[in-house]
Scaffold this motif. Structure first.
Motif, PDB file in Angstrom:
ATOM      1  N   LEU A 123       0.836  -1.201   0.000  1.00  0.00           N
ATOM      2  CA  LEU A 123       0.000   0.000   0.000  1.00  0.00           C
ATOM      3  C   LEU A 123       0.873   1.254   0.000  1.00  0.00           C
ATOM      4  O   LEU A 123       0.654   2.168  -0.797  1.00  0.00           O
ATOM      5  CB  LEU A 123      -0.933   0.003   1.214  1.00  0.00           C
ATOM      6  N   GLY A 124       1.869   1.287   0.852  1.00  0.00           N
ATOM      7  CA  GLY A 124       2.774   2.433   0.913  1.00  0.00           C
ATOM      8  C   GLY A 124       3.490   2.670  -0.408  1.00  0.00           C
ATOM      9  O   GLY A 124       3.652   3.823  -0.834  1.00  0.00           O
ATOM     10  N   GLU A 125       3.914   1.606  -1.057  1.00  0.00           N
ATOM     11  CA  GLU A 125       4.594   1.747  -2.350  1.00  0.00           C
ATOM     12  C   GLU A 125       3.643   2.269  -3.430  1.00  0.00           C
ATOM     13  O   GLU A 125       4.037   3.098  -4.261  1.00  0.00           O
ATOM     14  CB  GLU A 125       5.194   0.409  -2.774  1.00  0.00           C
ATOM     15  N   GLU A 126       2.412   1.782  -3.415  1.00  0.00           N
ATOM     16  CA  GLU A 126       1.424   2.257  -4.392  1.00  0.00           C
ATOM     17  C   GLU A 126       1.128   3.744  -4.174  1.00  0.00           C
ATOM     18  O   GLU A 126       1.025   4.513  -5.128  1.00  0.00           O
ATOM     19  CB  GLU A 126       0.123   1.446  -4.295  1.00  0.00           C
ATOM     20  N   GLU A 127       1.008   4.144  -2.923  1.00  0.00           N
ATOM     21  CA  GLU A 127       0.756   5.558  -2.617  1.00  0.00           C
ATOM     22  C   GLU A 127       1.942   6.421  -3.037  1.00  0.00           C
ATOM     23  O   GLU A 127       1.756   7.529  -3.571  1.00  0.00           O
ATOM     24  CB  GLU A 127       0.473   5.727  -1.125  1.00  0.00           C
ATOM     25  N   GLU A 128       3.152   5.936  -2.837  1.00  0.00           N
ATOM     26  CA  GLU A 128       4.340   6.685  -3.252  1.00  0.00           C
ATOM     27  C   GLU A 128       4.379   6.851  -4.770  1.00  0.00           C
ATOM     28  O   GLU A 128       4.675   7.937  -5.280  1.00  0.00           O
ATOM     29  CB  GLU A 128       5.613   5.977  -2.777  1.00  0.00           C
ATOM     30  N   THR A 129       4.067   5.791  -5.496  1.00  0.00           N
ATOM     31  CA  THR A 129       4.035   5.876  -6.956  1.00  0.00           C
ATOM     32  C   THR A 129       2.990   6.884  -7.407  1.00  0.00           C
ATOM     33  O   THR A 129       3.238   7.693  -8.313  1.00  0.00           O
ATOM     34  CB  THR A 129       3.746   4.493  -7.577  1.00  0.00           C
ATOM     35  N   ASP A 130       1.835   6.857  -6.772  1.00  0.00           N
ATOM     36  CA  ASP A 130       0.783   7.808  -7.110  1.00  0.00           C
ATOM     37  C   ASP A 130       1.249   9.251  -6.888  1.00  0.00           C
ATOM     38  O   ASP A 130       1.019  10.116  -7.731  1.00  0.00           O
ATOM     39  CB  ASP A 130      -0.470   7.514  -6.278  1.00  0.00           C
ATOM     40  N   GLU A 131       1.920   9.491  -5.777  1.00  0.00           N
ATOM     41  CA  GLU A 131       2.443  10.833  -5.495  1.00  0.00           C
ATOM     42  C   GLU A 131       3.475  11.256  -6.537  1.00  0.00           C
ATOM     43  O   GLU A 131       3.480  12.413  -6.980  1.00  0.00           O
ATOM     44  CB  GLU A 131       3.062  10.875  -4.098  1.00  0.00           C
ATOM     45  N   ARG A 132       4.330  10.337  -6.927  1.00  0.00           N
ATOM     46  CA  ARG A 132       5.343  10.656  -7.932  1.00  0.00           C
ATOM     47  C   ARG A 132       4.708  10.964  -9.284  1.00  0.00           C
ATOM     48  O   ARG A 132       5.127  11.889  -9.988  1.00  0.00           O
ATOM     49  CB  ARG A 132       6.355   9.511  -8.050  1.00  0.00           C
ATOM     50  N   LEU A 133       3.681  10.212  -9.650  1.00  0.00           N
ATOM     51  CA  LEU A 133       2.969  10.484 -10.899  1.00  0.00           C
ATOM     52  C   LEU A 133       2.289  11.851 -10.847  1.00  0.00           C
ATOM     53  O   LEU A 133       2.324  12.607 -11.823  1.00  0.00           O
ATOM     54  CB  LEU A 133       1.927   9.391 -11.171  1.00  0.00           C
ATOM     55  N   THR A 134       1.703  12.172  -9.705  1.00  0.00           N
ATOM     56  CA  THR A 134       1.047  13.471  -9.547  1.00  0.00           C
ATOM     57  C   THR A 134       2.051  14.606  -9.715  1.00  0.00           C
ATOM     58  O   THR A 134       1.794  15.576 -10.442  1.00  0.00           O
ATOM     59  CB  THR A 134       0.356  13.572  -8.169  1.00  0.00           C
ATOM     60  N   ARG A 135       3.204  14.493  -9.050  1.00  0.00           N
ATOM     61  CA  ARG A 135       4.226  15.552  -9.160  1.00  0.00           C
ATOM     62  C   ARG A 135       4.696  15.712 -10.601  1.00  0.00           C
ATOM     63  O   ARG A 135       4.839  16.832 -11.093  1.00  0.00           O
ATOM     64  CB  ARG A 135       5.406  15.262  -8.237  1.00  0.00           C
ATOM     65  N   LEU A 136       4.940  14.599 -11.274  1.00  0.00           N
ATOM     66  CA  LEU A 136       5.399  14.664 -12.661  1.00  0.00           C
ATOM     67  C   LEU A 136       4.343  15.312 -13.549  1.00  0.00           C
ATOM     68  O   LEU A 136       4.657  16.169 -14.383  1.00  0.00           O
ATOM     69  CB  LEU A 136       5.741  13.258 -13.169  1.00  0.00           C
ATOM     70  N   ALA A 137       3.099  14.954 -13.340  1.00  0.00           N
ATOM     71  CA  ALA A 137       2.018  15.546 -14.143  1.00  0.00           C
ATOM     72  C   ALA A 137       1.889  17.038 -13.859  1.00  0.00           C
ATOM     73  O   ALA A 137       1.835  17.850 -14.793  1.00  0.00           O
ATOM     74  CB  ALA A 137       0.699  14.839 -13.850  1.00  0.00           C
ATOM     75  N   GLU A 138       1.848  17.417 -12.592  1.00  0.00           N
ATOM     76  CA  GLU A 138       1.644  18.826 -12.233  1.00  0.00           C
ATOM     77  C   GLU A 138       2.839  19.694 -12.595  1.00  0.00           C
ATOM     78  O   GLU A 138       2.664  20.828 -13.059  1.00  0.00           O
ATOM     79  CB  GLU A 138       1.355  18.950 -10.740  1.00  0.00           C
ATOM     80  N   ASP A 139       4.026  19.174 -12.388  1.00  0.00           N
ATOM     81  CA  ASP A 139       5.228  19.985 -12.623  1.00  0.00           C
ATOM     82  C   ASP A 139       5.642  20.063 -14.084  1.00  0.00           C
ATOM     83  O   ASP A 139       6.250  21.055 -14.502  1.00  0.00           O
ATOM     84  CB  ASP A 139       6.422  19.438 -11.809  1.00  0.00           C
ATOM     85  N   THR A 140       5.295  19.052 -14.869  1.00  0.00           N
ATOM     86  CA  THR A 140       5.815  18.997 -16.225  1.00  0.00           C
ATOM     87  C   THR A 140       4.782  18.619 -17.287  1.00  0.00           C
ATOM     88  O   THR A 140       4.512  19.384 -18.203  1.00  0.00           O
ATOM     89  CB  THR A 140       6.976  17.971 -16.307  1.00  0.00           C
ATOM     90  N   LEU A 141       4.228  17.425 -17.189  1.00  0.00           N
ATOM     91  CA  LEU A 141       3.460  16.860 -18.290  1.00  0.00           C
ATOM     92  C   LEU A 141       2.198  17.627 -18.629  1.00  0.00           C
ATOM     93  O   LEU A 141       1.914  17.850 -19.817  1.00  0.00           O
ATOM     94  CB  LEU A 141       3.116  15.398 -17.992  1.00  0.00           C
ATOM     95  N   ASN A 142       1.437  18.022 -17.640  1.00  0.00           N
ATOM     96  CA  ASN A 142       0.197  18.756 -17.934  1.00  0.00           C
ATOM     97  C   ASN A 142       0.489  20.103 -18.575  1.00  0.00           C
ATOM     98  O   ASN A 142      -0.260  20.553 -19.444  1.00  0.00           O
ATOM     99  CB  ASN A 142      -0.636  18.941 -16.664  1.00  0.00           C
ATOM    100  N   LYS A 143       1.564  20.747 -18.169  1.00  0.00           N
ATOM    101  CA  LYS A 143       1.941  22.025 -18.778  1.00  0.00           C
ATOM    102  C   LYS A 143       2.291  21.844 -20.254  1.00  0.00           C
ATOM    103  O   LYS A 143       1.929  22.678 -21.088  1.00  0.00           O
ATOM    104  CB  LYS A 143       3.133  22.631 -18.026  1.00  0.00           C
ATOM    105  N   LYS A 144       3.013  20.767 -20.551  1.00  0.00           N
ATOM    106  CA  LYS A 144       3.388  20.531 -21.949  1.00  0.00           C
ATOM    107  C   LYS A 144       2.175  20.184 -22.805  1.00  0.00           C
ATOM    108  O   LYS A 144       2.148  20.472 -23.999  1.00  0.00           O
ATOM    109  CB  LYS A 144       4.417  19.384 -22.030  1.00  0.00           C
ATOM    110  N   ALA A 145       1.180  19.528 -22.193  1.00  0.00           N
ATOM    111  CA  ALA A 145      -0.005  19.099 -22.953  1.00  0.00           C
ATOM    112  C   ALA A 145      -0.911  20.270 -23.311  1.00  0.00           C
ATOM    113  O   ALA A 145      -1.685  20.187 -24.261  1.00  0.00           O
ATOM    114  CB  ALA A 145      -0.790  18.068 -22.143  1.00  0.00           C
ATOM    115  N   VAL A 146      -0.786  21.382 -22.573  1.00  0.00           N
ATOM    116  CA  VAL A 146      -1.625  22.546 -22.859  1.00  0.00           C
ATOM    117  C   VAL A 146      -1.187  23.123 -24.195  1.00  0.00           C
ATOM    118  O   VAL A 146      -1.839  23.397 -25.085  1.00  0.00           O
ATOM    119  CB  VAL A 146      -1.509  23.622 -21.751  1.00  0.00           C
TER     120      VAL A 146
END
Length: 163
Positions: free
Chosen positions: A140-163
Motif C-alpha cells: 500500500l505504501g509503495e502504491e501511494e508513493e508511486t501515485d504521489e510521484r505520478l502526480t508531481r510529474l504531471a503537475e510539474d511537467t506533463l500537464n503544462k506541456k499538454a496545454v
C-alpha cells in the motif's frame, strides 16, 4: 464463486481479485512505458511495472499465511480500467497529451490498487493476521508513493506541456 459469508471470505475474495489485477496491470504498464515520450514517465512506469513482481510475491506469501492457493479471480473493475487505458493511448495523437493521458490512466490503476491494499490490510489486522497486514501495508505504501510521484510529474511537467 461461492457465497461470501464473513470477513475471512471477503478477505480471500479481495486477495484473489488483487492477484488478478496485479498480473493484468503489469502488461498495461509496460505498454504505457513503451508509448510514453517523456523520459521520467517512461522510467517511472517501468519501475512500477517491475514492482508488480514484488507485489505478487507478497500476495503469494499472504495466501501461504492463510493456507490458501495463490490464484486470481477475474476482476471486472480492473478489466474496465485497463480497457479504458488502452483506448486512451490509441485515441490521443499528440505525444504530450498522450503522456498526460498515460498518467491519468496509470493513476486509475494505482487508485484501484490503493483501495484494495488498504482494505485488505485492515481486514487482515481485524482477522488477527498481523504479518499479512504488514505485507499488504508495505505494498500500500509503495502504491501511494508511486501515485504521489505520478502526480508531481504531471503537475510539474506533463500537464503544462499538454496545454
Amino acid at each position: 464463486m461461492s457465497k461470501i459469508t464473513d470477513l475471512r471470505g471477503l478477505f480471500l475474495h479481495g486477495l484473489k481479485d488483487l492477484y488478478y489485477a496485479e498480473k493484468q496491470s503489469k502488461k498495461t504498464l509496460s505498454d504505457m512505458a513503451d508509448k510514453a515520450t517523456h523520459a521520467d514517465l517512461k522510467s517511472l512506469l517501468k519501475e512500477h511495472g517491475s514492482s508488480s513482481d514484488t507485489h505478487l510475491k507478497r500476495l503469494d506469501k499472504v495466501f501461504e499465511l492463510i493456507g490458501e492457493q495463490a490464484e486470481g479471480v477475474r476482476c471486472e473493475a480492473m478489466d474496465g480500467i485497463l480497457k479504458e487505458s488502452k483506448h486512451l493511448m490509441e485515441e490521443v495523437e499528440d505525444a504530450e497529451t498522450r503522456d498526460a493521458a498515460i498518467v491519468f490512466s496509470a493513476q486509475a490503476i494505482d487508485h484501484y490498487e490503493i483501495t484494495r491494499y488498504g482494505s485488505l490490510a485492515t481486514f487482515a489486522e481485524r482477522l488477527g493476521l498481523e504479518e499479512a497486514s504488514e505485507l499488504l501495508g508495505e505494498t500500500l505504501g509503495e502504491e501511494e508513493e508511486t501515485d504521489e510521484r505520478l502526480t508531481r510529474l504531471a503537475e510539474d511537467t506533463l500537464n503544462k506541456k499538454a496545454v
